[in-house]
Design an enzyme around this catalytic site. Structure first.
Site, PDB file in Angstrom:
ATOM      1  N   LYS A  23      35.777  63.987  41.395  1.00 55.27           N
ATOM      2  CA  LYS A  23      37.135  64.480  41.111  1.00 55.27           C
ATOM      3  C   LYS A  23      37.165  65.319  39.828  1.00 55.27           C
ATOM      4  O   LYS A  23      37.718  66.412  39.817  1.00 55.27           O
ATOM      5  CB  LYS A  23      38.085  63.296  40.955  1.00 55.27           C
ATOM      6  CG  LYS A  23      39.391  63.636  40.278  1.00 55.27           C
ATOM      7  CD  LYS A  23      40.176  62.401  39.929  1.00 55.27           C
ATOM      8  CE  LYS A  23      41.350  62.698  39.049  1.00 55.27           C
ATOM      9  NZ  LYS A  23      41.048  62.864  37.625  1.00 55.27           N
ATOM     10  N   ASN A  24      36.575  64.799  38.773  1.00 52.04           N
ATOM     11  CA  ASN A  24      36.726  65.481  37.487  1.00 52.04           C
ATOM     12  C   ASN A  24      35.946  66.787  37.394  1.00 52.04           C
ATOM     13  O   ASN A  24      36.243  67.619  36.540  1.00 52.04           O
ATOM     14  CB  ASN A  24      36.367  64.546  36.322  1.00 52.04           C
ATOM     15  CG  ASN A  24      37.461  63.518  36.085  1.00 52.04           C
ATOM     16  OD1 ASN A  24      38.550  63.610  36.669  1.00 52.04           O
ATOM     17  ND2 ASN A  24      37.184  62.529  35.245  1.00 52.04           N
ATOM     18  N   CYS A 118      48.090  60.679  34.197  1.00 52.37           N
ATOM     19  CA  CYS A 118      48.295  59.247  33.993  1.00 52.37           C
ATOM     20  C   CYS A 118      48.687  58.966  32.554  1.00 52.37           C
ATOM     21  O   CYS A 118      48.228  59.634  31.629  1.00 52.37           O
ATOM     22  CB  CYS A 118      47.015  58.480  34.308  1.00 52.37           C
ATOM     23  SG  CYS A 118      46.633  58.411  36.064  1.00 52.37           S
ATOM     24  N   ARG A 123      48.080  61.912  24.782  1.00 47.80           N
ATOM     25  CA  ARG A 123      46.973  62.755  25.262  1.00 47.80           C
ATOM     26  C   ARG A 123      47.212  64.194  24.790  1.00 47.80           C
ATOM     27  O   ARG A 123      47.573  65.072  25.574  1.00 47.80           O
ATOM     28  CB  ARG A 123      46.854  62.679  26.786  1.00 47.80           C
ATOM     29  CG  ARG A 123      46.521  61.299  27.283  1.00 47.80           C
ATOM     30  CD  ARG A 123      46.419  61.226  28.790  1.00 47.80           C
ATOM     31  NE  ARG A 123      45.142  61.696  29.297  1.00 47.80           N
ATOM     32  CZ  ARG A 123      44.801  61.663  30.588  1.00 47.80           C
ATOM     33  NH1 ARG A 123      45.634  61.202  31.477  1.00 47.80           N
ATOM     34  NH2 ARG A 123      43.626  62.097  30.979  1.00 47.80           N
ATOM     35  N   ASP A 306      36.933  55.436  32.362  1.00 46.81           N
ATOM     36  CA  ASP A 306      37.507  55.423  33.709  1.00 46.81           C
ATOM     37  C   ASP A 306      37.066  54.208  34.532  1.00 46.81           C
ATOM     38  O   ASP A 306      37.599  53.984  35.617  1.00 46.81           O
ATOM     39  CB  ASP A 306      37.145  56.711  34.465  1.00 46.81           C
ATOM     40  CG  ASP A 306      37.966  57.897  33.986  1.00 46.81           C
ATOM     41  OD1 ASP A 306      38.908  57.696  33.198  1.00 46.81           O
ATOM     42  OD2 ASP A 306      37.670  59.036  34.396  1.00 46.81           O
ATOM     43  N   ARG A 398      45.578  59.790  43.944  1.00 45.54           N
ATOM     44  CA  ARG A 398      45.320  60.982  43.125  1.00 45.54           C
ATOM     45  C   ARG A 398      43.829  61.259  42.996  1.00 45.54           C
ATOM     46  O   ARG A 398      43.413  62.404  42.899  1.00 45.54           O
ATOM     47  CB  ARG A 398      45.857  60.774  41.706  1.00 45.54           C
ATOM     48  CG  ARG A 398      47.340  60.778  41.608  1.00 45.54           C
ATOM     49  CD  ARG A 398      47.753  60.310  40.249  1.00 45.54           C
ATOM     50  NE  ARG A 398      47.752  61.451  39.366  1.00 45.54           N
ATOM     51  CZ  ARG A 398      48.592  61.594  38.349  1.00 45.54           C
ATOM     52  NH1 ARG A 398      49.457  60.651  38.072  1.00 45.54           N
ATOM     53  NH2 ARG A 398      48.558  62.646  37.609  1.00 45.54           N
TER      54      ARG A 398
HETATM   55  C1  UD1 Z   1      39.007  63.536  31.034  1.00 47.61           C
HETATM   56  C2  UD1 Z   1      39.025  62.980  32.437  1.00 47.61           C
HETATM   57  C3  UD1 Z   1      39.480  61.519  32.440  1.00 47.61           C
HETATM   58  C4  UD1 Z   1      38.634  60.711  31.488  1.00 47.61           C
HETATM   59  C5  UD1 Z   1      38.565  61.363  30.117  1.00 47.61           C
HETATM   60  C6  UD1 Z   1      37.577  60.681  29.183  1.00 47.61           C
HETATM   61  C7  UD1 Z   1      39.510  64.909  33.773  1.00 47.61           C
HETATM   62  C8  UD1 Z   1      40.498  65.663  34.575  1.00 47.61           C
HETATM   63  N1  UD1 Z   1      39.943  63.769  33.231  1.00 47.61           N
HETATM   64  O1  UD1 Z   1      40.337  63.478  30.548  1.00 47.61           O
HETATM   65  O2  UD1 Z   1      39.340  61.020  33.762  1.00 47.61           O
HETATM   66  O3  UD1 Z   1      39.207  59.428  31.338  1.00 47.61           O
HETATM   67  O4  UD1 Z   1      38.143  62.737  30.237  1.00 47.61           O
HETATM   68  O5  UD1 Z   1      36.325  60.595  29.775  1.00 47.61           O
HETATM   69  O6  UD1 Z   1      38.353  65.278  33.671  1.00 47.61           O
HETATM   70  N2  UD1 Z   1      42.057  64.392  22.557  1.00 47.61           N
HETATM   71  C9  UD1 Z   1      42.704  64.902  21.458  1.00 47.61           C
HETATM   72  N3  UD1 Z   1      42.991  66.244  21.437  1.00 47.61           N
HETATM   73  C10 UD1 Z   1      42.651  67.088  22.463  1.00 47.61           C
HETATM   74  C11 UD1 Z   1      41.992  66.550  23.583  1.00 47.61           C
HETATM   75  C12 UD1 Z   1      41.713  65.189  23.613  1.00 47.61           C
HETATM   76  O7  UD1 Z   1      43.021  64.181  20.519  1.00 47.61           O
HETATM   77  O8  UD1 Z   1      42.936  68.278  22.387  1.00 47.61           O
HETATM   78  C13 UD1 Z   1      41.735  62.952  22.616  1.00 47.61           C
HETATM   79  C14 UD1 Z   1      42.441  62.231  23.770  1.00 47.61           C
HETATM   80  O9  UD1 Z   1      43.738  61.842  23.409  1.00 47.61           O
HETATM   81  C15 UD1 Z   1      41.514  61.074  23.998  1.00 47.61           C
HETATM   82  C16 UD1 Z   1      40.131  61.660  23.704  1.00 47.61           C
HETATM   83  O10 UD1 Z   1      40.358  62.817  22.915  1.00 47.61           O
HETATM   84  O11 UD1 Z   1      41.782  60.048  23.085  1.00 47.61           O
HETATM   85  C17 UD1 Z   1      39.327  62.059  24.923  1.00 47.61           C
HETATM   86  O12 UD1 Z   1      40.120  62.838  25.767  1.00 47.61           O
HETATM   87  P1  UD1 Z   1      39.518  63.924  26.757  1.00 47.61           P
HETATM   88  O13 UD1 Z   1      38.033  63.766  26.844  1.00 47.61           O
HETATM   89  O14 UD1 Z   1      40.068  65.250  26.417  1.00 47.61           O
HETATM   90  O15 UD1 Z   1      40.144  63.451  28.129  1.00 47.61           O
HETATM   91  P2  UD1 Z   1      40.753  64.321  29.268  1.00 47.61           P
HETATM   92  O16 UD1 Z   1      40.066  65.656  29.338  1.00 47.61           O
HETATM   93  O17 UD1 Z   1      42.240  64.282  29.188  1.00 47.61           O
END
Ligand code: UD1
Length: 421
Positions: A23-24, A118, A123, A306, A398
């Site tokens: 998915k990701n 979610c 986030r 996850d 999803r």
């Molecule tokens: C992606 C995955 C999700 C997985 C997560 C962590 C997808 C679509 N989703 O989510 O399934 O649980 O990686 O492996 O691929 N953060 C910030 N600022 C930013 C971006 C992130 O502070 O600009 C923080 C987030 O709040 C979180 C951490 O960094 O605490 C990791 O988030 P991130 O790796 O970006 O997760 P997603 O890309 O949202």
């Protein structure tokens, strides 16, 4: 229409299951396809509602999508002429943020509302924005819209303050056609990032170092047609592996890349489960006597956040105290209250859940509140005494393709029930 799962308790997983595409990866590859005017074919795509929604957005932008087979799609982005994805749709899924990188890379501008997804606590997308700004884009927030505009995107040296999957991929998408070289330091190293880099390189991009914490991207003028097959979903595989461990079952997950599952395999062995590894499969043989263990989630190659809810469910079965620490998302603990309803003894101290394991779960009506927590409830229901109802399966749909049919393949009965309100 109310849609829920009815799960008979005390069932053991047994059999083989071929794992679907990740998915990701898939949710990043589709927006990435818009970086070329030529037709892109993507195979091994999971049939999940996040993909359906993403395709709706891409069609609304002018892309033509055809489906030559069950799990493959052709995307023709030649007529995409719109850099403003519809808010109603964008709000429904997190991964819509990848349209920022791809539309910015293609048109030098994008206007998009904050992405949904979610609820796992805050986030933010500040690191995505920081990357685009470093590349010369002007970013403005207006009436809930993020407006990103760049007359010319230029390569830049970007140090991510937090290791972020989304920011790493989004910056890659914007950088592949920027002028000059972009360097992303403290990049995330997830296998899905490598998959996206391989896809972009096959289109003619020059991305080096994906899978390490320094990614270097030399911008190119044009990207071309490509055919690509999505890597296997390590989270779907991990779900069935943990389900086998939790039900004292025996499962072979096939078509996987065992290396991607090493953090999961290591923890399963630690709790006393047998894991056999082959070139493209993993076999998990459950045991009745499990040992407690401590789990800390981290970015890859750490234990995946996850699969944190699933692992917590498994540890409820292991007599003794286990600690589960969530380091990636501040509030990814919604599942605890529901598991308590089933008799689990779990207390939360800050980011650590303390599990007093060894108790039998009993059925209770459960409410899925997020994708992975919802899937973990199915495992809890299979372990429990009695029949369990899991409401709001839309969260599970999803990211898991018809999960009830997948569970049937490994010999257990999870019934999807649709009732008119
Ligand atoms: C992606 C995955 C999700 C997985 C997560 C962590 C997808 C679509 N989703 O989510 O399934 O649980 O990686 O492996 O691929 N953060 C910030 N600022 C930013 C971006 C992130 O502070 O600009 C923080 C987030 O709040 C979180 C951490 O960094 O605490 C990791 O988030 P991130 O790796 O970006 O997760 P997603 O890309 O949202």
């Amino acid at each position: 229409m109310a849609v829920y799962f009815l799960v008979k308790g005390k069932q053991r997983i047994k059999g083989r299951i071929m794992i679907n595409g990740a998915k990701n990866s898939a949710v990043a590859l589709l927006p990435a396809a818009l970086l070329t005017e030529e037709t892109v074919k993507i195979e091994n795509l999971p049939q999940i509602t996040d993909i359906d929604k993403l395709l709706d957005i891409m069609r609304a932008l002018g892309a033509s999508v055809s489906s030559p087979g069950d799990h493959s799609l052709c995307i023709d982005g030649a007529n995409v002429n719109n850099y403003s994805p519809p808010g109603m749709l964008v709000n429904q899924l997190r991964a819509s943020y990848y349209l920022m990188g791809s539309l910015l890379g293609r048109f030098g501008r994008v206007e998009i509302p904050m992405p949904g997804g979610c609820d796992l606590g805050p986030r933010p997308i500040d690191q995505h924005i920081k990357g685009f700004s470093a590349m010369g884009a002007r970013v403005e927030m207006e009436h809930g819209l993020i407006k990103v505009l760049a007359k010319k995107l230029r390569g830049a040296h970007i140090y991510l303050d937090v290791v972020s999957v989304g920011a790493t991929i989004n910056i890659m998408l914007a950088a592949v056609k920027a002028e000059g070289k972009t360097i992303i330091e403290n990049a995330a190293r997830e296998p899905e990032i490598v998959d996206v880099a391989n896809f972009l390189n096959a289109m003619g991009a020059q991305v080096r170092g994906a899978g390490t914490d320094v990614i270097k991207i030399q911008g190119v003028k044009k990207l071309y047609a490509v055919e690509h097959s999505v890597i296997p979903d390590r989270i779907e595989a991990g779900t069935f592996m943990i389900a086998a461990a939790a039900t004292g079952g025996d499962v072979i997950v096939e078509g996987v890349i065992p290396k991607h599952l090493e953090p999961v395999t290591a923890k399963l062995k630690e709790v006393g489960v047998e894991v056999e590894s082959g070139p493209d499969y993993l076999r998990v043989i459950g045991r009745e006597n499990l040992s407690p263990c401590d789990v800390k989630t981290f970015p890859y190659p750490g234990f995946p956040t996850d699969l944190q809810p699933h692992m917590m469910v498994l540890l409820v079965k292991a007599p003794g105290i286990s600690l589960v620490t969530e380091n990636v998302f501040e509030r990814r603990f919604c599942h605890i209250d529901e598991l308590r309803k089933m008799g689990a003894q779990i207390t939360l101290e800050g980011r650590t859940a303390i599990i007093e394991g060894g108790r039998e779960l009993s059925s209770a009506p459960l409410q899925a509140m997020d994708l992975r927590g919802g899937a973990a409830f199915i495992i809890a229901a299979l372990m429990a005494v009695g029949d369990t109802i899991i409401n709001d399966v839309k969260y599970i749909d999803r990211g898991y393709e018809r999960i009830e049919e997948r569970f049937l393949e490994v010999g257990v009965n999870v019934q999807r029930i649709e009732e008119l309100d």
